[in-house]
Enzyme design. Sequence first.
Site, PDB file in Angstrom:
ATOM      1  N   GLU A  32       0.662  -1.236   0.051  1.00 43.04           N
ATOM      2  CA  GLU A  32      -0.090  -0.044   0.124  1.00 43.04           C
ATOM      3  C   GLU A  32       0.598   1.148  -0.080  1.00 43.04           C
ATOM      4  O   GLU A  32       0.529   2.193  -0.885  1.00 43.04           O
ATOM      5  CB  GLU A  32      -0.820   0.139   1.197  1.00 43.04           C
ATOM      6  CG  GLU A  32      -2.162  -1.063   1.191  1.00 43.04           C
ATOM      7  CD  GLU A  32      -3.276  -0.934   2.162  1.00 43.04           C
ATOM      8  OE1 GLU A  32      -3.097   0.535   2.561  1.00 43.04           O
ATOM      9  OE2 GLU A  32      -4.007  -1.863   2.672  1.00 43.04           O
ATOM     10  N   SER A  61       7.685 -19.755  -0.410  1.00 43.83           N
ATOM     11  CA  SER A  61       7.826 -21.256  -0.077  1.00 43.83           C
ATOM     12  C   SER A  61       7.293 -22.122  -0.925  1.00 43.83           C
ATOM     13  O   SER A  61       6.376 -21.522  -1.877  1.00 43.83           O
ATOM     14  CB  SER A  61       7.292 -21.564   1.332  1.00 43.83           C
ATOM     15  OG  SER A  61       7.786 -20.406   2.289  1.00 43.83           O
ATOM     16  N   ASP A 116      -4.694 -10.492   1.477  1.00 36.96           N
ATOM     17  CA  ASP A 116      -4.605  -9.146   2.017  1.00 36.96           C
ATOM     18  C   ASP A 116      -5.348  -8.993   3.181  1.00 36.96           C
ATOM     19  O   ASP A 116      -6.708  -8.894   3.402  1.00 36.96           O
ATOM     20  CB  ASP A 116      -5.305  -8.207   0.885  1.00 36.96           C
ATOM     21  CG  ASP A 116      -5.215  -6.756   1.245  1.00 36.96           C
ATOM     22  OD1 ASP A 116      -4.821  -6.352   2.639  1.00 36.96           O
ATOM     23  OD2 ASP A 116      -5.607  -5.876   0.544  1.00 36.96           O
ATOM     24  N   ASP A 128      -4.920  -3.017   6.128  1.00 31.95           N
ATOM     25  CA  ASP A 128      -5.440  -1.821   5.502  1.00 31.95           C
ATOM     26  C   ASP A 128      -5.166  -0.525   6.255  1.00 31.95           C
ATOM     27  O   ASP A 128      -4.983  -0.670   7.541  1.00 31.95           O
ATOM     28  CB  ASP A 128      -7.081  -1.796   5.334  1.00 31.95           C
ATOM     29  CG  ASP A 128      -7.485  -2.716   4.301  1.00 31.95           C
ATOM     30  OD1 ASP A 128      -6.928  -2.344   3.152  1.00 31.95           O
ATOM     31  OD2 ASP A 128      -8.460  -3.445   4.320  1.00 31.95           O
TER      32      ASP A 128
END
Length: 796
Positions: A198, A277, A349, A352
């Site tokens: 972000e 990974s 996600d 925020d």
Amino acid sequence: MKTTQGKRRGGWGRRVATGLLGTALVLGAAGAGGYSWLRLTSEPRTAGALTAAGLGQSVQVTRDAWGVPHIRAQTDEDAVFALGFVHWQDRAWQMDFQRRVAQGRLSEVLGEAALGQDRFLRTWGFQRAALSALPALEDRTRRLIRAYTAGVNAAQAQGKVAPEFRILGYRPEPWQEVDSLSWSKLMAFDLGGNYEEEVLGTRVVERLGEGGLDAVMAPYPAGAPTILSADELPLQAAQPASRLPSQAVPPGALAELRAHLAAARALGLQAVPGKGSNDWVVGGARTESGKPILADDPHLALTAPMLWYLADLQGGGLNAIGASIPGLPAIVIGRNERVAWGVTNVNPDVQDLYLEPEDATFRTRTEVIRVKGQPDVTLMVRESAHGPVVSGAGAEGLGPRVALKWTALAAGDTTMDAFLGLNYAQNWPDFTRALSRYVAPSQSFVYADVDGNTGYYAPGRVPIRRGWDGSLPVSGDGSREWQGFIPFEQLPHVYNPKDNLVVTANNQVTPPGYPYALGNARNWSEPYRAARITALLEAKPKLSVADVQATQTDTLSPMWPDFRPLLLAARPADDEARRALEALRGWDGQQTVESVPSLLFEAWMMGLREMARDELNDETVMNSLSVLNQLRGDGELCAVQGQGDCASLLTRTLTVALTDLRERLGPDMTRWTYGRLHQVASNHRAFGKVSALAWLFNHSAPTPGGTNTVNVARPEHGTFRQTHGPSYRQIVDLSDPDRSLYIGSLGQAGSPLAPHADDQMKRWIAGEYLPMSTRPQDWGQARTLTLRPTAGSSTP
């Protein structure tokens, strides 16, 4: 475009040198006698018998030829007590350092140089989040944490002191139950990078407009492999998520946000493009034995000591072997007598950034940071309804308040229940029941059992957003709030897939049509590793453990076929560039330590990844897919200050790369072998950049592999060092679990003076393994320590 390949990155660790140099010189002047004394006073007791307060019944701890403890106890509490005991014996400094990081108390022992890190850690509140998790845990988990804590403190009472404590001149405090939860919060941060995306995205939109996002951070390609296929998910019409509206972040606030990232990088967290990974599970229909094979290799920071600690636990109902993390009372990755599991990062996600309005209300707390040799520092931290204010947290009127909302900081995190539950799981229902307690960081779990079943689950709290995709900061005025979390039963999962294969490599989890958004199109790693693993596993009708081992250690660059025609079409500026192009023309793509073309390729790519630096006026490093898209489309980022094209960029960056290599390695290109610069850097967290001590605590050696190889070994930008990679590897054979394999990146011991400090490293580099066996005949030369309870002692 600026080219800064030759620059070496500094950091807070180098500044710690001033406070440690005198101690180091005294230690060095003591010569061999000084080191013998240091070893004698720090090396733990590994044979004979010891009494330990808090133990219920006697426990045998047999360390095998590689220092791996095989713990045999009558009860689960005593087994976990012994795990805490051996963790502290072998990794006391690591455990204390990790909890100090989580607490934001590094300045107490490292001085003013660590103050920036403590400010970041206190502001985010990792320790507060850990404290809030304890009351939410199940009774069994609390019992085992108490037993583990008693074991750690019993080992501490033995009086042996790790070298780092003597050098820094302090003694560690007793272990607390919350300390076993603290480091998991930092792991969640390290494995969740949307905050960083972000911040970068804000700068990209500011400088290049919304269209610049896909140029600098390429979206996952349509048609690239996803972990689950359409026929493995009940698909519905997905609700589209708009990217905007976002909220403009003023330059001052943005600078503060980037300062937090710099502090995290100084601690070795995040900031590694393309890290990730691999794990996969192969069903019995695809194996020679007719039973599943499960493989896993988490790619994390390579440190000294290594993150993982191999262990084998057997108690009354606990029977697990694999990789533990010192400080945590569980096998994190491994198997028991019936079930095996592996983990990779999903990276949904779950963070925020909110720009809080002027009339927002805040809670305030004061943090006092003690600084070695300096006055205490007072830090005021604000929290909004969304979470800690990570920018503009000072006095009134100093700028906009940017708050962070993140699942890992919410109260009631029960992830420890999940990991301990996996240790006990006997079948798929047990496995999924344990994962239903999982919160953060979301991981791709692969599963296999001795009955031949296989599966996959991506647990964790993933927020539901309506009307925006979470890729950029938004207003905190209430118009962009989470609408709960994806229900556990609807998170991506599959049991006994029809194709008998699940491959994960941090690639996109679900195909189009999944009804929820796990993240935006730029959340996922490039698809190269996933495609290469799948191709290797599908190349033979029946796979053996040796085939899986060869896949796990594969060093063929899957990027090279895409970049080859573009790079070879470059116009050479001189004879040296022509020779380099000819060397690349004959390259087979294998990234071995002896390869000259491999070094030429990675050096050239370093310059190309800097192509957005002029536009953004920072040190952004693009990933390979973004570079590829620009070269294929003659993109605008190839230009320098609006001049030139991709053809001229290729010529210029090749010349810069060759000049850099010549300055480092001399004029003879035939001697520019990859391993001369590409070397693993398993460095000490505190002393790694202190010249008087680094030689003792750091470990380095040439390594194969590169950017996006299955055996990930991405060269660090500007240094070519390998700082991240397969920190642990395991291959579990469900036809005979005791024939399974595992290996760590360095060694079991934390002290650089101990015999098991780095005895796994050569095997790890060579792609060799240790026996992941509970059978004494597989342990080699062993030493047994018996722990006996003190009179009247019992596990708390």
